[in-house]
Motif scaffolding. Structure first.
Motif, PDB file in Angstrom:
ATOM      1  N   THR A  10       0.829  -1.201   0.000  1.00 37.51           N
ATOM      2  CA  THR A  10       0.000   0.000   0.000  1.00 37.51           C
ATOM      3  C   THR A  10       0.862   1.250   0.000  1.00 37.51           C
ATOM      4  O   THR A  10       0.608   2.182  -0.741  1.00 37.51           O
ATOM      5  N   THR A  13       2.320   2.136  -3.501  1.00 40.26           N
ATOM      6  CA  THR A  13       1.297   2.604  -4.445  1.00 40.26           C
ATOM      7  C   THR A  13       0.783   3.971  -4.022  1.00 40.26           C
ATOM      8  O   THR A  13       0.591   4.859  -4.851  1.00 40.26           O
ATOM      9  N   SER A  14       0.546   4.132  -2.711  1.00 39.81           N
ATOM     10  CA  SER A  14       0.007   5.405  -2.226  1.00 39.81           C
ATOM     11  C   SER A  14       1.000   6.532  -2.484  1.00 39.81           C
ATOM     12  O   SER A  14       0.605   7.635  -2.859  1.00 39.81           O
ATOM     13  N   ILE A  16       3.282   6.695  -4.845  1.00 40.86           N
ATOM     14  CA  ILE A  16       3.324   7.025  -6.285  1.00 40.86           C
ATOM     15  C   ILE A  16       2.080   7.846  -6.655  1.00 40.86           C
ATOM     16  O   ILE A  16       2.172   8.884  -7.314  1.00 40.86           O
ATOM     17  N   ALA A  17       0.894   7.385  -6.186  1.00 35.73           N
ATOM     18  CA  ALA A  17      -0.350   8.098  -6.520  1.00 35.73           C
ATOM     19  C   ALA A  17      -0.316   9.522  -5.958  1.00 35.73           C
ATOM     20  O   ALA A  17      -0.694  10.478  -6.647  1.00 35.73           O
ATOM     21  N   ILE A  20       1.946  11.705  -8.032  1.00 31.77           N
ATOM     22  CA  ILE A  20       1.323  12.089  -9.320  1.00 31.77           C
ATOM     23  C   ILE A  20       0.325  13.231  -9.086  1.00 31.77           C
ATOM     24  O   ILE A  20       0.298  14.222  -9.818  1.00 31.77           O
ATOM     25  N   ALA A  21      -0.492  13.094  -8.006  1.00 36.01           N
ATOM     26  CA  ALA A  21      -1.500  14.138  -7.724  1.00 36.01           C
ATOM     27  C   ALA A  21      -0.805  15.479  -7.455  1.00 36.01           C
ATOM     28  O   ALA A  21      -1.227  16.524  -7.976  1.00 36.01           O
ATOM     29  N   THR A  58      -4.203  12.375  -1.445  1.00 37.59           N
ATOM     30  CA  THR A  58      -4.212  11.224  -2.356  1.00 37.59           C
ATOM     31  C   THR A  58      -3.511  10.025  -1.705  1.00 37.59           C
ATOM     32  O   THR A  58      -3.975   8.894  -1.832  1.00 37.59           O
ATOM     33  N   TYR A  59      -2.417  10.288  -0.990  1.00 37.02           N
ATOM     34  CA  TYR A  59      -1.700   9.204  -0.297  1.00 37.02           C
ATOM     35  C   TYR A  59      -2.674   8.470   0.640  1.00 37.02           C
ATOM     36  O   TYR A  59      -2.808   7.261   0.609  1.00 37.02           O
ATOM     37  N   VAL A  62      -5.612   6.657  -1.327  1.00 35.10           N
ATOM     38  CA  VAL A  62      -5.217   5.422  -2.013  1.00 35.10           C
ATOM     39  C   VAL A  62      -4.912   4.325  -0.981  1.00 35.10           C
ATOM     40  O   VAL A  62      -5.211   3.153  -1.203  1.00 35.10           O
ATOM     41  N   GLN A  66      -7.237   0.828  -0.796  1.00 35.12           N
ATOM     42  CA  GLN A  66      -6.627  -0.490  -0.984  1.00 35.12           C
ATOM     43  C   GLN A  66      -6.892  -1.457   0.163  1.00 35.12           C
ATOM     44  O   GLN A  66      -6.541  -2.625   0.072  1.00 35.12           O
TER      45      GLN A  66
END
Ligand code: HEM
Length: 347
Positions: A10, A13-14, A16-17, A20-21, A58-59, A62, A66
């Motif tokens: 998690t 992925t969090s 990276i997301a 990006i945001a 976003t972190y 996400v 998940q």
């Protein structure tokens, strides 16, 4: 019991997301402000806080999405929503859900009139304030003079959008939008604080971080915002830069606090609308039958998903999971009675 590897995967992925945001907001600021030519540099701290908030929100979002139970609802909600045969109907249902949950916030009116008024005032005050201040601090909106040399002109991304006379209702709303939102927020904070301080029901479950901190922050932001107006309208600009700095500080703390505590529900709530589709599908479909009582007790869809999620988080209770909650409770009582008589287990 098995253990899931959920937290490690998690985090990556969090992260990276979230990155990006944050980058998207930064790119939005750069390009939306004409490569910073229209960017108002005194507002840079606000803009930077929105970039960091985009990352953090976003972190957290996400990470939340998940979690095995949320992921099941999230995936199933979208799958059910996007079925081509039901898409049109689903869009209409979505509009109704948005009106009920976000515009009129029916979910809270069931809990009391006062709570509804407080929530509406807080939510709409914040939404209006955010809608005005985000584009302003990103350099997306400017106010200029219309070609007739008299009226105000609003420009968005450098393009003229609309003009209005300085004494119109629109002008009043434009230039007092933030003051109106501050009054709304203060009204909501007042009612909510009164309830938290004096209602025994609220007192028994509230915590400082969840229930008081967001109200203190919203109070600080709104009152310092109103003090800016007071400074230049009533005090001839006295202490303007100091008050401005305090407002910026409170806004930055509010934005960075958003992913933590209660204010995060503003982001979570819309995602939960998918649960309504899931429930509707479950109610109309096959039902799970309890092997002990022979009675239906929940939708098969929910039952199967629940068992899968329990396994994923390392909890597998075998055949026991197919029993209805009523039969499980009966078994506990039977086994307690049986153990008194020295009988080892009643299945
Ligand atoms: C609950 C949310 C908020 C409320 C109630 C609020 C309220 C206010 C008020 C009443 C003013 C004075 C308006 C005027 O000049 O006539 C103000 C100014 C301002 N606010 Fe906020 N605000 C909020 C959130 C935010 C956020 C999230 C940002 C930035 C992202 C922000 C950025 C600003 C800026 C840039 C100014 C102008 C400051 C200056 O001239 O130095 N505010 N706000």
């Amino acid at each position: 019991m098995t253990h899931s590897n959920f937290p490690q995967s998690t985090n990556k992925t969090s992260f990276i997301a979230g990155s990006i945001a944050g980058l998207l907001v930064a790119a939005g600021i750069f390009f939306g402000s004409g490569q910073l030519t229209r960017f108002d540099s005194p507002l840079a701290a606000y803009a930077a806080a929105t970039v960091l908030a985009a990352f953090a929100i976003t972190y957290r979002y996400v990470s939340w999405i998940q979690r095995p139970p949320t992921w099941v609802y999230f995936k199933a909600g979208w799958k059910l929503f996007l079925r081509p045969a039901k898409l049109m109907k689903n869009i209409f249902v979505l509009i109704k859900l948005l009106i009920d949950n976000i515009v009129v916030q029916k979910f809270i009116s069931n809990r009391g009139k006062g709570r509804w008024v407080a929530h509406m005032a807080l939510a709409w005050g914040c939404l209006i304030a955010f809608a005005i201040t985000f584009p302003l601090s990103w350099g997306w909106i400017q106010f200029g003079v219309a070609p007739n040399g008299v009226d105000y002109l609003v420009e968005f991304w450098g393009k003229p959008m609309l003009a209005f006379p300085h004494d119109s209702i629109l002008a009043f709303l434009f230039f007092n939008g933030l003051n109106i939102s501050a009054v709304l927020v203060l009204l909501g904070v007042g009612i909510a604080m009164h309830r938290r301080l004096f209602e025994h029901g609220a007192q028994s479950v509230e915590t400082f971080v969840n229930d008081f901190m967001p109200l203190f922050l919203l109070f600080a932001v709104s009152i310092t915002g109103l003090m800016i107006t007071a400074s230049y309208r009533l005090m001839g600009g006295a202490h303007f830069s100091f008050i401005s700095m305090i407002h910026a500080f409170t806004v930055i703390v509010l934005l960075l606090w958003m992913p933590f505590g209660k204010l995060f529900h503003v982001i979570q709530r819309p995602a939960q609308l998918g649960v309504a589709y899931y429930k509707e599908e479950g109610n109309g479909g096959k039902q799970a039958i309890c092997p002990r009582s022979g009675e239906a007790f929940q939708s098969q869809l929910h039952h199967d998903d629940l068992i899968a999620v329990m396994k994923e988080v390392g909890m597998d209770f075998g055949d026991h999971q197919h029993l209805s909650p009523q039969e499980k409770r009966k078994l506990i009582a039977l086994n307690q009675a049986a153990s008194i008589d020295g009988i080892p287990y009643v299945g």
